[in-house]
Design a protein around this motif. Structure first.
Motif, PDB file in Angstrom:
ATOM      1  N   ASP A 181       6.528 -35.043  21.250  1.00  0.00           N
ATOM      2  CA  ASP A 181       7.334 -35.421  22.485  1.00  0.00           C
ATOM      3  C   ASP A 181       7.319 -34.425  23.799  1.00  0.00           C
ATOM      4  O   ASP A 181       8.043 -34.454  24.665  1.00  0.00           O
ATOM      5  N   GLY A 182       6.176 -33.646  23.431  1.00  0.00           N
ATOM      6  CA  GLY A 182       6.225 -32.656  24.731  1.00  0.00           C
ATOM      7  C   GLY A 182       6.964 -31.241  24.662  1.00  0.00           C
ATOM      8  O   GLY A 182       6.903 -30.770  25.721  1.00  0.00           O
ATOM      9  N   TYR A 183       7.597 -30.934  23.329  1.00  0.00           N
ATOM     10  CA  TYR A 183       8.258 -29.912  23.420  1.00  0.00           C
ATOM     11  C   TYR A 183       7.692 -28.937  22.224  1.00  0.00           C
ATOM     12  O   TYR A 183       7.327 -29.381  21.005  1.00  0.00           O
ATOM     13  N   LEU A 184       7.978 -27.565  22.410  1.00  0.00           N
ATOM     14  CA  LEU A 184       7.846 -26.668  21.224  1.00  0.00           C
ATOM     15  C   LEU A 184       9.352 -26.312  20.649  1.00  0.00           C
ATOM     16  O   LEU A 184      10.194 -26.127  21.473  1.00  0.00           O
ATOM     17  N   TYR A 185       9.630 -26.659  19.394  1.00  0.00           N
ATOM     18  CA  TYR A 185      10.712 -26.569  18.857  1.00  0.00           C
ATOM     19  C   TYR A 185      10.875 -25.238  17.933  1.00  0.00           C
ATOM     20  O   TYR A 185      10.204 -24.776  17.387  1.00  0.00           O
ATOM     21  N   ILE A 186      11.991 -24.509  18.050  1.00  0.00           N
ATOM     22  CA  ILE A 186      12.340 -23.401  17.528  1.00  0.00           C
ATOM     23  C   ILE A 186      13.672 -23.342  16.911  1.00  0.00           C
ATOM     24  O   ILE A 186      14.586 -24.108  17.314  1.00  0.00           O
ATOM     25  N   THR A 187      13.943 -22.674  15.391  1.00  0.00           N
ATOM     26  CA  THR A 187      15.145 -22.734  14.745  1.00  0.00           C
ATOM     27  C   THR A 187      15.551 -21.297  14.456  1.00  0.00           C
ATOM     28  O   THR A 187      14.868 -20.437  14.587  1.00  0.00           O
ATOM     29  N   SER A 188      16.900 -21.258  14.419  1.00  0.00           N
ATOM     30  CA  SER A 188      17.704 -20.105  13.917  1.00  0.00           C
ATOM     31  C   SER A 188      18.405 -20.534  12.760  1.00  0.00           C
ATOM     32  O   SER A 188      18.227 -21.932  12.455  1.00  0.00           O
ATOM     33  N   PRO A 189      19.108 -20.168  11.871  1.00  0.00           N
ATOM     34  CA  PRO A 189      19.574 -20.438  10.905  1.00  0.00           C
ATOM     35  C   PRO A 189      20.836 -21.639  11.209  1.00  0.00           C
ATOM     36  O   PRO A 189      20.749 -22.644  10.502  1.00  0.00           O
ATOM     37  N   ASN A 190      21.383 -21.677  12.201  1.00  0.00           N
ATOM     38  CA  ASN A 190      22.370 -22.525  12.757  1.00  0.00           C
ATOM     39  C   ASN A 190      22.112 -23.026  14.099  1.00  0.00           C
ATOM     40  O   ASN A 190      23.147 -23.713  14.790  1.00  0.00           O
ATOM     41  N   GLU A 191      20.893 -23.206  14.487  1.00  0.00           N
ATOM     42  CA  GLU A 191      20.679 -23.642  15.888  1.00  0.00           C
ATOM     43  C   GLU A 191      19.149 -24.282  15.856  1.00  0.00           C
ATOM     44  O   GLU A 191      18.184 -24.047  15.117  1.00  0.00           O
ATOM     45  N   LEU A 192      18.975 -25.251  16.692  1.00  0.00           N
ATOM     46  CA  LEU A 192      17.999 -25.766  17.343  1.00  0.00           C
ATOM     47  C   LEU A 192      17.509 -25.742  18.711  1.00  0.00           C
ATOM     48  O   LEU A 192      18.537 -26.044  19.297  1.00  0.00           O
ATOM     49  N   LEU A 193      16.167 -25.037  18.994  1.00  0.00           N
ATOM     50  CA  LEU A 193      16.148 -24.928  20.164  1.00  0.00           C
ATOM     51  C   LEU A 193      14.696 -25.767  20.650  1.00  0.00           C
ATOM     52  O   LEU A 193      13.954 -25.870  19.753  1.00  0.00           O
ATOM     53  N   ARG A 194      14.423 -25.820  21.900  1.00  0.00           N
ATOM     54  CA  ARG A 194      13.216 -26.485  22.252  1.00  0.00           C
ATOM     55  C   ARG A 194      12.935 -26.050  23.808  1.00  0.00           C
ATOM     56  O   ARG A 194      13.847 -25.707  24.708  1.00  0.00           O
TER      57      ARG A 194
END
Length: 575
Positions: free
Chosen positions: A539-552
């Protein structure tokens, strides 16, 4: 006489009803006959007109409507587009502009290495602000195109006790470890699946629909890594033969209910990791895209196996339960299977980290990369056999499993290159006081000799693997949390750029030669828990996670694509 004629003519004009009927004027019967011929089959005669229908009225209004119908349809479509796609909010849509904006985790990307070359790559990768300083050491990301936290929950502090939380602070995310994109052909769009390795595991679903409001998160699967407890020991944190509880119920559906408390009395700072660590969509031969498969692979840490969740029946078909010993002597059950990756030929690549016994009864971490050939052709089991399969020591499809790579340390990431003939492996070697991460580059062919590669001495890279890049704790602003090795910390885009989570709160961009291009790091004020995974959505995003987060963060490039036309055909059935 002329005047009389004139006065008579005037009287006849004033009284037309008394005018004589000329021979050319139609009679009443002729008029009725003419109207009867003009009457259409669907016309209905009114009772008051003696069975006669009135003359049809010209449909001028219908003609005018046809002329302006296109404008009405266009206006409606334009309004829908503005409401759902307009506005400045990264959530999308004018209506979303009235909602609370996402928290920004990073507003710039640092330039590394050769400035001229690196800046060009960064500008073609991210959405850089028009007024970004060209002389500085970093580039500002465009507004609403920055790294944003789109999903978060309080940290899951596992202390063996039940705590009371209000509906807005329930830590429904325990330990996110990886994400994968799934394309739904029926919906005509895709969504992101999030693997949670904490406790008994969950798989979450994040999606943005076609309407004015983001669909957001929903619970895709409960207890995705531990169900039977047959392979759980006391060291697993859930008690002997018992899967740990997912304490917080189905918060995605709005049921903020508290589940039963675990019986463990020992305090822990992190939850037991017996959930689902890695996901992958099964590669389908000649599919439109690699993410369009119907079956989902799950690395179950509580069951110590890799299963395939059948899309049609819901059965959980075991694909991997045992692997060759790293020294080639016998087999063992997988311990921490991770980083599920398909090759274009339908082979399954995966890693496994475990404790290796050394001299003088010492132990150290070891990591191995395995390949199961033609895993896409493993036959499914019946749904009613899923419960029984928890205790299987060998899967029904017991194909050859090769050792491709082995090393001392923990394997933290694995990804195919954009040429799909190179495998990148990220290894973390830890000591009591520091850590060192090394990125290896391994040529990958369809006819690799796994036995030769597995024969390398312990601690070395198998085969022709070469070290491409190295980083250590000393090169990070904040090295806390770097020892948390659970996650998929490696990704590759369609142009061959490599994305590595080296420092705890940063993603480094590397060229395929190992040169540093840039770094996307959390802003100092927003530093929190360490990053655990990085991956591309469609969908045009780079996704990153931490143990309790979703970032893009918005990206101008997509992830490396995997062809589907090279999958080996299934073997012919013998007569």
């Amino acid at each position: 006489m002329a005047s009389l004629a004139s006065s008579g003519e005037m009287r006849r004009r004033k009284n037309p009803a008394k005018q004589p009927v000329s021979s050319s004027t139609p009679t009443t019967s002729e008029v009725h006959a003419t109207l009867q011929k003009r009457r259409r089959p669907g016309d209905v005669a009114h009772a008051g007109d003696g069975g006669r229908s009135s003359a049809p009225k010209p449909a001028v209004w219908k003609k005018e409507y046809d002329e302006y119908a296109w404008f009405i349809v266009f206006l409606a479509a334009l309004s829908y587009f503005v409401v759902t796609r307009g506005g400045n909010s990264s959530r999308g849509g004018v209506l979303s502009s009235f909602s609370k904006p996402y928290d920004v985790a990073a507003s710039s990307v640092a330039i590394g290495g050769n400035r001229t070359k690196s800046e060009g790559v960064l500008r073609s990768t991210f959405c850089i602000a028009a007024n970004s300083q060209k002389e500085g050491s970093s580039l500002e990301l465009a507004p609403y195109r920055q790294l944003e936290v789109i999903l978060s929950s309080p940290p899951d502090a596992f202390d063996g006790e039940c705590t009371t939380n209000d509906g807005n602070s329930i830590p429904y995310l325990s330990h996110l470890s990886s994400t994968t994109w799934v394309h739904d052909e029926e919906l005509g769009r895709g969504y992101l699946l999030l693997a949670d390795a904490g406790r008994a595991g969950r798989i979450w679903r994040w999606e943005v629909g076609g309407g004015p409001i983001t669909i957001g998160r929903s619970l895709h699967m409960e207890r995705s890594g531990c169900r039977s407890g047959l392979w759980v020991d006391a060291d697993g944190g859930g008690g002997s033969g018992r899967c740990p509880e997912n304490l917080f119920g189905d918060s995605a559906a709005g049921n903020e209910t508290q589940a039963s408390c675990p019986e463990s009395s020992s305090a822990q700072s992190t939850p037991p990791l017996l959930g689902s660590a890695s996901l992958a969509v099964e590669l389908t031969r000649n599919a439109e895209r690699a993410s369009a498969g119907k079956n989902l692979l799950v690395a179950e840490w509580g069951e110590r196996r890799i299963i395939r969740l059948e899309g049609e029946s819901g059965a959980r078909t075991p694909l991997v339960t045992t692997v060759p010993m790293h020294d080639g002597q016998g087999e063992r059950r997988v311990y921490r299977p991770n980083h599920l990756t398909y090759t274009p030929f339908g082979d399954l690549l995966f890693s496994d980290n475990f404790e290796s016994e050394g001299a003088n009864n010492t132990s150290s971490h070891a990591g191995v990369v395995y390949r199961k050939k033609e895993a896409v052709h493993a036959p499914p089991i019946a749904a009613e056999m899923s419960r029984e399969a928890h205790g299987w020591k060998q899967p029904q499809h017991n194909a050859t499993i090769d050792v491709l790579f082995q090393t001392e340390g923990l394997i933290e990431g694995m990804a195919l290159g954009s040429d799909v003939s190179t495998l990148y492996v990220l290894v973390n070697k830890q000591t009591a006081s520091t850590w060192t991460k090394t990125l290896y580059k391994l040529p990958l062919g369809s006819d690799d000799d796994g036995e030769e590669e597995g024969g390398e001495e312990a601690g070395g890279a198998g085969g022709d693997a070469t070290a491409l890049y190295e980083m250590s704790a000393g090169g990070c602003d904040d090295s806390a949390g770097a020892v948390a090795a659970v996650g998929s910390k490696l990704a590759v885009d369609e142009k061959g750029t490599i994305y590595v989570i080296g420092c705890p709160n940063a993603v480094s961009l590397l060229s395929d030669d190992g040169d540093l291009i840039g770094t996307l790091a959390r802003d100092g004020a927003s530093k929190a828990s360490s990053f655990t995974s990085v991956s591309f959505g469609e969908d045009g995003y780079l996704y990153i996670t931490s143990p309790n987060e979703l970032l893009r963060v918005k990206a101008r490039v997509g992830g490396a694509s995997l062809p589907t036309d090279l999958v080996v055909p299934p073997p012919l059935k013998s007569a």
